[in-house]
Design a protein around this motif. Structure first.
Motif, mmCIF file in Angstrom:
data_model
loop_
_atom_site.group_PDB
_atom_site.id
_atom_site.type_symbol
_atom_site.label_atom_id
_atom_site.label_comp_id
_atom_site.label_asym_id
_atom_site.label_seq_id
_atom_site.Cartn_x
_atom_site.Cartn_y
_atom_site.Cartn_z
ATOM 1 N N ALA A 1 0.822 -1.332 0.081
ATOM 2 C CA ALA A 1 -0.050 0.107 0.298
ATOM 3 C C ALA A 1 1.037 1.277 0.015
ATOM 4 N N ASP A 2 0.268 2.488 -0.290
ATOM 5 C CA ASP A 2 1.018 3.753 -0.121
ATOM 6 C C ASP A 2 1.100 3.975 1.084
ATOM 7 N N ASP B 1 1.907 6.545 3.186
ATOM 8 C CA ASP B 1 1.467 7.737 3.672
ATOM 9 C C ASP B 1 -0.154 7.230 3.897
ATOM 10 N N THR B 2 -0.659 6.815 2.983
ATOM 11 C CA THR B 2 -2.211 6.426 2.986
ATOM 12 C C THR B 2 -2.440 5.449 4.098
ATOM 13 N N VAL B 3 -1.816 4.374 4.045
ATOM 14 C CA VAL B 3 -2.150 3.457 4.934
ATOM 15 C C VAL B 3 -1.804 3.862 6.510
ATOM 16 N N ARG B 4 -0.688 4.565 6.562
ATOM 17 C CA ARG B 4 -0.454 5.212 7.933
ATOM 18 C C ARG B 4 -1.289 6.204 8.408
ATOM 19 N N GLY B 5 -2.192 6.770 7.658
ATOM 20 C CA GLY B 5 -2.922 7.631 8.125
ATOM 21 C C GLY B 5 -4.451 6.796 8.388
ATOM 22 N N GLU B 6 -4.543 6.002 7.503
ATOM 23 C CA GLU B 6 -5.566 4.860 8.033
ATOM 24 C C GLU B 6 -5.550 4.113 9.339
#
Length: 548
Positions: free
Chosen positions: A427-428, A430-435
């Protein structure tokens, strides 16, 4: 000390690959014995995951950014190496709000058994559950007292260890049947069973009834530490542990080199850095994960089938792994925070200073933990995310600057469970970290009387003092393949009855497929956590070999 590239080739008795806390333990023991030792670390600092850092610029808060508690570091290692570290015991063991009604929760107070019993009764409605919980904990103590001293000795056979455990039924329950069975037999409520089950799921993707028993092995290590199962806060942060070990190794004469990235290791003891500098050791000790070591050995010309550590537990390879190179998989997310103040609880009968002083369990009933495992196995982020909270600054205010202490600020560490690396691997970042951060905040908010975001401090640049560290971050920053904090599946702290124990490396649980290459890190037979056990045992095996 930074690496110097002035010499093309260097000969040592022992070359240690990686500069984590286990590598420093091994180096200190061997240098104190008079051997020439060099440690090669690719980063610009030593300590690996056992470090303290200031994550937010301009904020005087030193957080244990990765590893955060100590239980398995033997007193014998502390004494042998004259380590000056202060491990502080927490009065409150845990606080667990009822997910069905967060206005009530179980507070386990080590200093007040009556208050603990009343807390169990008020929350579970079962007047005897506190007694069952205490009996279960007491039942584990003799096994912990028996097993823990063996982790710094040559491996014993399973049958010999079993003969030393008086509670034969407990032995069979822990070593032959899924942990869920024992918890259902011992405890009556979903909430109490969940409190116990979490010790089997820290960094381990498993469920209560997993037939692999990986949750049992993780549970065992969590409850035997120090012979009591207590987990302590290192005063000054985890970096003080690594700093003490670094001091011990340097004082003994070990050569500690940073910015020294190893490119290959050969079975005959040759270690080559990325810039071409070469070291030759009578022995090589590997503080990196077994999967990383296998890659280095292949680069050094080793036969692939012979590179796996001989004592490594079997694991099924993933789709992107070679049959001889099973890929480890961590299963956690860690969120570090600095708060302006502790948040208010929905439970008005418990003070936040007590609830956050121990392990704060969030959405961790046994049912929720197993459901989260099923969600993650199906490819989704668990909702709600099971998590545990720690406020180290309540036990050790020194990790905060004077101004922050006076202001009432506190650190907060959230450790989310059942988050396997497969969820973030492709996964991307930054995206998954944010999720994951959003899932962690939502889970925490569900038991608070106010949003945690309202309590988070801001850095001078205006950004909130909160960060999420995923398994992908561990892989990128620390070289832990799959973000696995144990470098692979944990193994039992004993040898099978038919396992070969003919060499020093086999007897100490640090063997690989090569005589001159030993494992000294968390991937050792009794490695995992901030313990120094892998480093100690590799040093003991090395001393036997070097002395002939």
């Amino acid at each position: 000390m930074s690496r110097s590239s002035s010499s093309h080739s260097d000969r040592h008795d022992v070359v240690v690959v990686g500069g984590g806390h286990n590598a420093l333990v091994a180096a200190a023991y061997l240098a104190r014995a008079g051997y020439r030792v060099v440690v090669l670390e690719r980063q610009d600092h030593l300590g690996g995951a056992a470090v303290s850092e200031r994550p937010w610029e301009g904020v005087d808060a030193r957080l244990s950014r990765y590893s955060y508690l100590v239980s398995l570091l033997p007193g014998s290692v502390i004494d042998d190496l004259d380590l000056r570290i202060d491990l502080r015991r927490r009065r409150y063991s845990s606080y667990t709000p009822d997910p069905a009604d967060p206005r009530r929760g179980i507070l386990v107070d080590n200093g007040d058994a009556l208050a603990t019993a009343m807390s169990f009764a008020r929350t579970t409605g079962d007047a005897r559950e506190a007694e069952r919980f205490a009996e279960f904990s007491d039942r584990l103590l003799p096994m912990a007292a028996t097993l823990f001293p063996t982790v710094t000795e040559p491996l014993r056979r399973a049958s010999a260890v079993r003969d030393t455990v008086a509670d034969a039924r407990l032995w069979d329950a822990l070593t032959a049947r899924p942990l869920g069975e024992l918890l259902r037999e011992s405890l009556s409520t979903d909430l109490a069973r969940g409190i116990a089950l979490t010790d089997g799921l820290i960094g381990t993707f498993s469920s209560s009834d997993d037939p692999s028993l990986r949750q049992n092995r993780c549970f065992l290590y969590h409850v035997i530490g120090g012979g009591t199962g207590d987990w302590d806060v290192p005063a000054g942060g985890m970096g003080t542990v690594s700093a003490a070990l670094e001091h011990a190794a340097r004082a003994a004469g070990a050569d500690l080199r940073t910015d020294a990235e190893v490119a290959s290791v050969s079975p005959d003891g040759e270690v080559v850095l990325a810039d071409g500098e070469t070291f030759h050791g009578r022995l090589v000790l590997s503080g990196v994960g077994p999967s990383v070591l296998r890659g280095l050995l292949r680069a050094g010309g080793a036969v692939p089938e012979a590179t796996a550590p001989a004592t490594a537990p079997a694991a099924a390879p993933t789709d992107d792994a070679r049959p001889d190179d099973p890929r480890p998989e961590g299963a956690q997310v860690k969120v570090n925070m600095l708060l302006r103040r502790l948040p208010r609880l929905r439970d008005e009968d418990v003070a936040p200073e007590a609830a956050f002083a121990g392990t704060f369990h969030i959405n961790e009933t046994m049912t929720q933990l197993d459901a989260a495992h099923a969600m993650a196995a199906a490819g989704g982020i668990p909702s709600p995310l099971p998590a545990e909270i720690y406020c180290h600054s309540l036990t050790d205010p020194s990790i905060l600057g004077d101004d922050l202490q006076r202001s009432g600020a506190q650190t907060l560490t959230l450790f989310g469970l059942q988050v396997p690396h497969r969820l973030v691997a492709d996964a991307d970042g930054d995206t998954v970290r944010g999720e994951l951060l959003a899932a962690a905040q939502a889970s925490l908010d569900s038991v608070l009387a106010e949003p945690i975001a309202d309590c988070v401090a801001d850095a001078p640049d205006g950004r909130p003092c909160i960060e999420a560290r995923t398994t992908a971050d561990l892989e990128a920053d620390l070289g832990m393949i799959g973000g696995d904090i144990f470098h692979g599946d944990l193994s039992w702290p004993w040898a099978d009855d038919d396992e070969p124990l003919d060499t020093p490396a086999q007897r100490w649980g640090v063997a690989t497929g090569h005589e001159r290459v030993l494992v000294c890190g968390s991937g050792a037979r009794r490695g995992g956590a901030v313990s120094g056990i892998g480093g100690h045992n590799a040093a003991m095996a090395a001393l036997e070999i070097l002395r002939g």
